[in-house]
Design an enzyme around this catalytic site. Structure first.
Site, mmCIF file in Angstrom:
data_model
loop_
_atom_site.group_PDB
_atom_site.id
_atom_site.type_symbol
_atom_site.label_atom_id
_atom_site.label_comp_id
_atom_site.label_asym_id
_atom_site.label_seq_id
_atom_site.Cartn_x
_atom_site.Cartn_y
_atom_site.Cartn_z
ATOM 1 N N LYS A 179 -73.658 43.583 38.274
ATOM 2 C CA LYS A 179 -73.372 43.345 36.875
ATOM 3 C C LYS A 179 -74.654 43.092 36.104
ATOM 4 C CE LYS A 179 -71.045 39.900 34.245
ATOM 5 N NZ LYS A 179 -70.377 38.645 34.249
ATOM 6 N N LYS A 234 -76.201 39.560 39.701
ATOM 7 C CA LYS A 234 -75.960 39.360 38.273
ATOM 8 C C LYS A 234 -77.292 39.093 37.597
ATOM 9 C CE LYS A 234 -72.975 36.671 35.260
ATOM 10 N NZ LYS A 234 -71.950 35.621 35.268
HETATM 11 C C1 PBG Z 1 -69.663 33.947 33.580
HETATM 12 C C2 PBG Z 1 -69.525 35.362 33.136
HETATM 13 C C3 PBG Z 1 -70.215 36.016 32.116
HETATM 14 C C4 PBG Z 1 -69.722 37.314 32.064
HETATM 15 C C5 PBG Z 1 -68.734 37.410 33.035
HETATM 16 N N1 PBG Z 1 -68.648 36.199 33.712
HETATM 17 C C6 PBG Z 1 -71.229 35.476 31.167
HETATM 18 C C7 PBG Z 1 -72.593 35.196 31.620
HETATM 19 O O1 PBG Z 1 -72.909 35.236 32.807
HETATM 20 O O2 PBG Z 1 -73.421 34.888 30.770
HETATM 21 C C8 PBG Z 1 -70.155 38.387 31.119
HETATM 22 C C9 PBG Z 1 -69.231 39.543 31.022
HETATM 23 C C10 PBG Z 1 -69.509 40.471 29.883
HETATM 24 O O3 PBG Z 1 -70.554 40.399 29.215
HETATM 25 O O4 PBG Z 1 -68.646 41.312 29.614
HETATM 26 N N2 PBG Z 1 -68.470 33.213 33.389
#
Ligand code: PBG
Length: 327
Positions: A249, A197
């Site tokens: 992601k 991520k």
């Molecule tokens: C964390 C989480 C996020 C997203 C999914 N799970 C936010 C982040 O990490 O800042 C983002 C998903 C998206 O942008 O569609 N709970």
């Protein structure tokens, strides 16, 4: 022409030929729709930066879950938006917290007809908006956070979730969650690890969707967009810790990472087409600058082609319907 008999265009001449030789198909069964549910809402509410996506009430969430099942999609990823937040994110652990209540609602409604999943992270529940607990010096405290994730995982499993999605990027989170689930008798609950991520600008609209309180950024726990080898290390650790599936992601700006991860492991690989990727296409389409449906399917096909078997996308339900019409 040096090779006049070799004519690749021959296979592109008709729709039937193109269909016959198509190398990649997006299957609705491999699409997962993220859904937001907000505590206390009586009517669903629009999210300005995510046109077409809603903050659901408990009622509208149940209905949307049924529609998603009817569209044949593979799963639903639930996110909760609590009415109140505190520094330790208690709402995520409380069995009566909005996310846990929503898991119960959706599981009661759809049972095993699709895979019900839940985001396992504190950022929606903390008053400071970070994915973890803060140490007195203001830094995110990795190991204190792990203890909270363990409790949250058990609360979600007790609520009936099929797969948890630890997404906070704390070191060791998959192992701790796996152990906690097993110790609580939830051996059958799976772990979809947000293994990779990036600290991405493309999460912008999501922060509106969950009314995030975050100030600053997540660069001490989310990854530097410049790195790919680091992602392979994250994935290897998560698989060793017991991840059943791993996720990359965002998706589109990181297709090389998707592809490298696919080559490196034999567990199912997912990619999350995040809020900013969706918003970008919607905004351009709303201006008449690109063909919305074509762009939607092209991005999904590209993510699939790069090696993601499972795709989380806000278009999942609509794309599933479109794909059924086309094939
Ligand atoms: C964390 C989480 C996020 C997203 C999914 N799970 C936010 C982040 O990490 O800042 C983002 C998903 C998206 O942008 O569609 N709970």
């Amino acid at each position: 022409m040096p090779y006049p008999e070799i004519r690749p265009r021959r296979l592109r001449r008709t729709p039937a030929l193109r269909r016959l030789v198509s190398e990649t198909r997006v299957d609705p069964a491999e699409l997962v729709v993220p859904m937001f549910v907000k505590e206390g809402l009586t009517e669903p509410r629009a999210i300005a930066s995510l046109p077409g996506v809603l903050q659901h009430s408990r009622d509208s969430l149940r209905k949307a879950a049924v529609e998603a099942v009817q569209a044949g999609i593979g799963g639903i990823m639930l996110f909760g938006v609590p009415a109140e937040r505190d520094p330790v994110g208690s709402g995520g652990i409380d069995p009566d917290g909005i996310l846990n209540v929503a898991i119960r609602d959706v599981v009661a409604e759809v049972g095993d007809a699709t895979v019900v999943m839940s985001d396992l992270c504190l950022d929606e529940f903390t008053s400071h908006g970070h994915c973890g607990l803060l140490a007195p010096n203001g830094e995110v405290d990795n190991d204190a956070t792990l203890a909270a994730y363990a409790e949250m995982a058990v609360a979600q499993a007790d609520a009936g979730v099929g797969v948890v999605g630890p997404s906070g990027m704390m070191d060791g989170q998959v192992g701790v969650v796996r152990k906690a689930l097993d110790a609580a008798g939830h051996q059958d609950v799976g772990v979809l690890a947000y293994a990779v991520k990036y600290a991405s600008a493309f999460f912008g609209p999501f922060r509106e969707a969950v009314e995030s309180a975050l100030e600053g950024d997540r660069r001490t726990y989310q990854q530097d967009p410049a790195n790919v080898r680091e992602s392979l290390r994250e994935v290897a650790l998560d698989v060793a810790e017991g991840a059943d599936m791993v996720m990359v992601k965002p998706a589109l700006p990181y297709l090389d990472v998707v592809s490298a991860v696919r080559a490196a492991v034999d567990v199912p690989v997912a990619a999350y087409q995040v809020s900013g990727e969706y918003a970008m296409v919607e905004a351009a389409a709303a201006n008449g600058w690109i063909d919305r449906e074509q762009a939607m399917l092209e991005t999904l096909t590209s993510i699939r082609r790069a090696g993601a078997q499972i795709i989380l996308t806000y278009w999942a339900v609509e794309a599933a319907r479109l794909l059924r019409e086309r094939y």
